[in-house]
Scaffold this motif. Structure first.
Motif, short mmCIF file in Angstrom:
data_model
loop_
_atom_site.label_atom_id
_atom_site.label_comp_id
_atom_site.label_asym_id
_atom_site.label_seq_id
_atom_site.Cartn_x
_atom_site.Cartn_y
_atom_site.Cartn_z
N LEU A 136 -26.87 -4.44 30.00
CA LEU A 136 -26.01 -3.34 29.57
C LEU A 136 -26.24 -3.12 28.08
O LEU A 136 -25.80 -3.91 27.25
N ASP A 137 -26.96 -2.06 27.77
CA ASP A 137 -27.23 -1.73 26.37
C ASP A 137 -26.64 -0.36 26.05
O ASP A 137 -26.08 0.31 26.93
N SER A 138 -26.76 0.07 24.80
CA SER A 138 -26.10 1.31 24.38
C SER A 138 -26.71 2.54 25.07
O SER A 138 -25.99 3.49 25.38
N ARG A 139 -28.01 2.54 25.32
CA ARG A 139 -28.63 3.67 26.01
C ARG A 139 -28.03 3.83 27.41
O ARG A 139 -27.67 4.92 27.84
N ARG A 140 -27.94 2.73 28.12
CA ARG A 140 -27.40 2.77 29.48
C ARG A 140 -25.91 3.08 29.48
O ARG A 140 -25.42 3.82 30.34
#
Length: 197
Positions: A131-135
């Motif tokens: 879970l990263d900021s893009r997702r």
């Protein structure tokens, strides 16, 4: 409290409490659980609690980390007490799973409980399921990020998301103390002393 990889009801209660406190309720919300569902007692208890309270639950994980107790799979050998979980959606593509999510909970990859060979490598797992900021931008702007801890930052959750504006992980931890204290208090009220009080 919790028992191995089977259930963790107090964690589910504090997660429900955190969600309700932030969003006003649980019914109708899209809640995405990401990661090691197979070995997560937190996932099992949250699936029961969230569906009971009317949330739409989506599980997102590699096929090897989904339990045989999900509605789309048959029980495998080794499960002595097969209990089907409530109806949940399964989406293996994290980008698709996150679309329109109200709540996202990343789960720790529990390598200490796993048999070998369930994932090709940590690098590939992180590339597909971190879970990263893009997702996270694919979810609703008001999305809440939860994690039952302990976190493997850089594996299942990026540091900027774990400590970002949408993260309620610290509040989740604080609520854990309050919810568990309340449960212990309620349990002690049920006991009577030798004078019947």
């Amino acid at each position: 409290a919790g028992d191995g990889s089977h259930a963790h009801p107090t964690q589910a209660l504090l997660d429900l409490y955190t969600i309700k406190g932030k969003l006003g309720g649980v019914r109708g919300l899209k809640v995405v659980l990401i990661g090691d569902i197979l070995y997560s007692r937190v996932a099992r208890s949250n699936i029961w609690g969230l569906t009971k309270m009317g949330a739409q639950v989506v599980l997102c994980a590699p096929p090897t980390l989904l339990p045989a107790m999900t509605p789309t799979q048959e029980p495998s050998e080794g499960y002595s007490s097969y209990q089907p979980l409530p109806q949940v959606a399964i989406e293996r593509d994290l980008d698709k799973a996150l679309q329109g999510a109200d709540v996202v909970m990343a789960l720790r990859l529990q390598q200490e409980r796993q048999q070998g060979g369930l994932i090709p490598s940590l690098r590939e797992y992180s590339r597909l399921y971190q879970l990263d900021s893009r997702r996270l931008a694919l979810a609703k702007p008001s999305v809440l990020v939860l994690h039952p801890g302990p976190m493997n930052e850089g594996v299942e959750i990026a540091p900027e998301v774990a400590h970002g504006a949408q993260s309620v992980i610290e509040e989740q931890v604080a609520n854990g103390v309050a919810v568990r204290m309340a449960l212990l208090y309620l349990l002690t009220l049920g006991r009577k002393d030798e004078k019947g009080r």
